[in-house]
Design an enzyme around this catalytic site. Structure first.
Site, PDB file in Angstrom:
ATOM      1  N   LYS A 105     -62.295  62.650  -1.128  1.00  0.00           N
ATOM      2  CA  LYS A 105     -62.138  61.259  -0.865  1.00  0.00           C
ATOM      3  C   LYS A 105     -61.051  61.049  -1.401  1.00  0.00           C
ATOM      4  CE  LYS A 105     -63.883  56.577  -1.511  1.00  0.00           C
ATOM      5  NZ  LYS A 105     -65.024  55.951  -2.354  1.00  0.00           N
TER       6      LYS A 105
ATOM      7  N   LYS B  35     -63.386  62.371   3.656  1.00  0.00           N
ATOM      8  CA  LYS B  35     -63.112  60.762   3.774  1.00  0.00           C
ATOM      9  C   LYS B  35     -61.636  60.421   3.516  1.00  0.00           C
ATOM     10  CE  LYS B  35     -64.820  56.458   2.441  1.00  0.00           C
ATOM     11  NZ  LYS B  35     -65.236  55.827   1.280  1.00  0.00           N
TER      12      LYS B  35
HETATM   13  C1  PBG Z   1     -66.564  53.213  -2.546  1.00  0.00           C
HETATM   14  C2  PBG Z   1     -66.381  53.321  -1.067  1.00  0.00           C
HETATM   15  C3  PBG Z   1     -65.556  53.024  -0.269  1.00  0.00           C
HETATM   16  C4  PBG Z   1     -65.617  53.222   0.886  1.00  0.00           C
HETATM   17  C5  PBG Z   1     -66.900  53.947   0.943  1.00  0.00           C
HETATM   18  N1  PBG Z   1     -67.406  53.862  -0.280  1.00  0.00           N
HETATM   19  C6  PBG Z   1     -64.156  52.183  -0.684  1.00  0.00           C
HETATM   20  C7  PBG Z   1     -63.335  52.635  -1.770  1.00  0.00           C
HETATM   21  O1  PBG Z   1     -63.312  53.729  -1.954  1.00  0.00           O
HETATM   22  O2  PBG Z   1     -62.349  51.817  -1.898  1.00  0.00           O
HETATM   23  C8  PBG Z   1     -64.730  52.964   2.233  1.00  0.00           C
HETATM   24  C9  PBG Z   1     -65.251  53.061   3.346  1.00  0.00           C
HETATM   25  C10 PBG Z   1     -64.633  52.757   4.616  1.00  0.00           C
HETATM   26  O3  PBG Z   1     -63.310  52.324   4.566  1.00  0.00           O
HETATM   27  O4  PBG Z   1     -65.267  52.451   5.747  1.00  0.00           O
HETATM   28  N2  PBG Z   1     -67.862  52.604  -2.959  1.00  0.00           N
END
Ligand code: PBG
Length: 326
Positions: A198, A251
């Site tokens: 991520k 992601k």
């Molecule tokens: C964290 C989380 C995020 C997203 C999914 N889970 C936000 C982040 O890490 O700031 C982002 C998903 C998206 O942008 O569609 N709980």
């Protein structure tokens, strides 16, 4: 292998008609491999539009159950739930309390007999008043104290009827902590989709508005991955597999297709890719201006994600895609 050359070789032969193209199509999207992210909030009968993500809504529990019925009828695999709690605190207790907003949504889906897989995003950022994904100690996001809270949230979500948990806080050791927590609570059957690679991405902007989860100060670069680092992403994924992840996720999706492809070549575990909020918003905005064709660009994007190696695609286009693919 030796291919003949032109004029014997004519690659256009198999492109001439829709039937030939269908016959030789290499990648096929299907609704049963797509998960639909949904935002659940307090209230009743609420379907609140999200300005930065046209076509997406914050739903109260009853509205979410109604939406889930439509998604199931379209053949989608499941939903990925994000919660907007009524109140926040420094430790994000809304993430693990028994009557937390996602816990209530999961129970309501179970009671309604929904056939959808209910996946819960497992993080603290929507529940902490400072907006970071873990607890703060001396102004820093403290890794190890956060692990116990994530494990507690996982158990509470499993008790509420969630089918799969998806830890996304990017704390070291979070998969092991969640696995141990679930096992000790007698829930060894609950799989973990690890947000393994991520990245600290600017593509999450619209989501943070949708989920009200932007950090009050600083950013997430101290725990999420640096975008330039592809090899490190593979180390993150290997670590999560070793800790007990059942599915690995990359992601965002399109900007990181190289990572997805390398993961496909290296790991045999199922792979998921998250086509995130910014990726959705860009297509939505350009299509609103008439600059691109929403359906064609969305389907091409999702197909490319599958072609690169994703078994599971998470996308805000889920409902539309299921309709288009019928
Ligand atoms: C964290 C989380 C995020 C997203 C999914 N889970 C936000 C982040 O890490 O700031 C982002 C998903 C998206 O942008 O569609 N709980």
């Amino acid at each position: 292998m030796h291919e003949p050359e032109f004029p014997v070789l004519r690659l256009r032969r198999l492109r001439r008609t829709p039937a030939l193209r269908g016959l030789t199509r290499e990648t096929r999207l299907s609704a049963d491999r797509i998960l639909c992210p949904l935002f659940v909030r307090e209230g009743e009968g609420v379907r609140e539009p999200i300005p930065s993500m046209p076509g997406q809504y914050r739903l109260s529990v009853d509205a979410l159950v109604a939406e889930a019925r439509e998604l199931a009828d379209l053949g989608l695999a499941g939903v990925l739930l994000f919660g907007l709690p009524g109140s926040k605190d420094p430790t994000g207790s809304g993430a693990w309390v028994e009557d937390g907003i996602v816990q209530r949504a999961a129970r309501a889906l179970r009671e309604a007999g929904s056939p959808l897989l209910v996946v819960a995003d497992l993080c603290l950022c929507e529940y902490t008043d400072h907006g970071h994904c873990g607890v703060l100690e001396g102004g820093e996001v403290a890794n190890d104290p956060t692990l116990e809270l994530l494990a507690r949230a996982a158990v509470s979500l499993a008790e509420a009827g969630v089918d799969i948990v998806a830890p996304s806080a990017m704390m070291d050791g979070q998969v092991a902590a969640v696995r141990r927590g679930l096992d000790e609570a007698g829930r060894p059957e609950i799989p973990i989709i690890a947000y393994a690679a991520k990245f600290a991405s600017a593509f999450y902007g619209p989501f943070r508005e949708a989920a009200d989860s932007a950090p009050a100060s600083g950013d997430r670069r101290g725990y999420q991955m640096a975008p330039p680092n592809g090899r490190e992403a593979l180390r993150e994924m290997a670590a999560d597999l070793a800790e007990g992840a059942d599915v690995l996720m990359v992601k965002p999706a399109l900007p990181y297709l190289d990572v997805l492809r390398r993961a496909r070549e290296r790991f045999d575990a199922p792979l998921a890719a998250y086509h995130v909020s910014g990726e959705y918003a860009m297509i939505a905005a350009a299509a609103e201006r008439g600059w691109i064709d929403r359906q064609a660009v969305a389907l091409e994007s999702l197909t490319s994600i599958a072609r690169a190696g994703a078994d599971i695609v998470i996308t805000y286009f889920a409902k539309e895609a299921a309709t288009w693919l019928r």
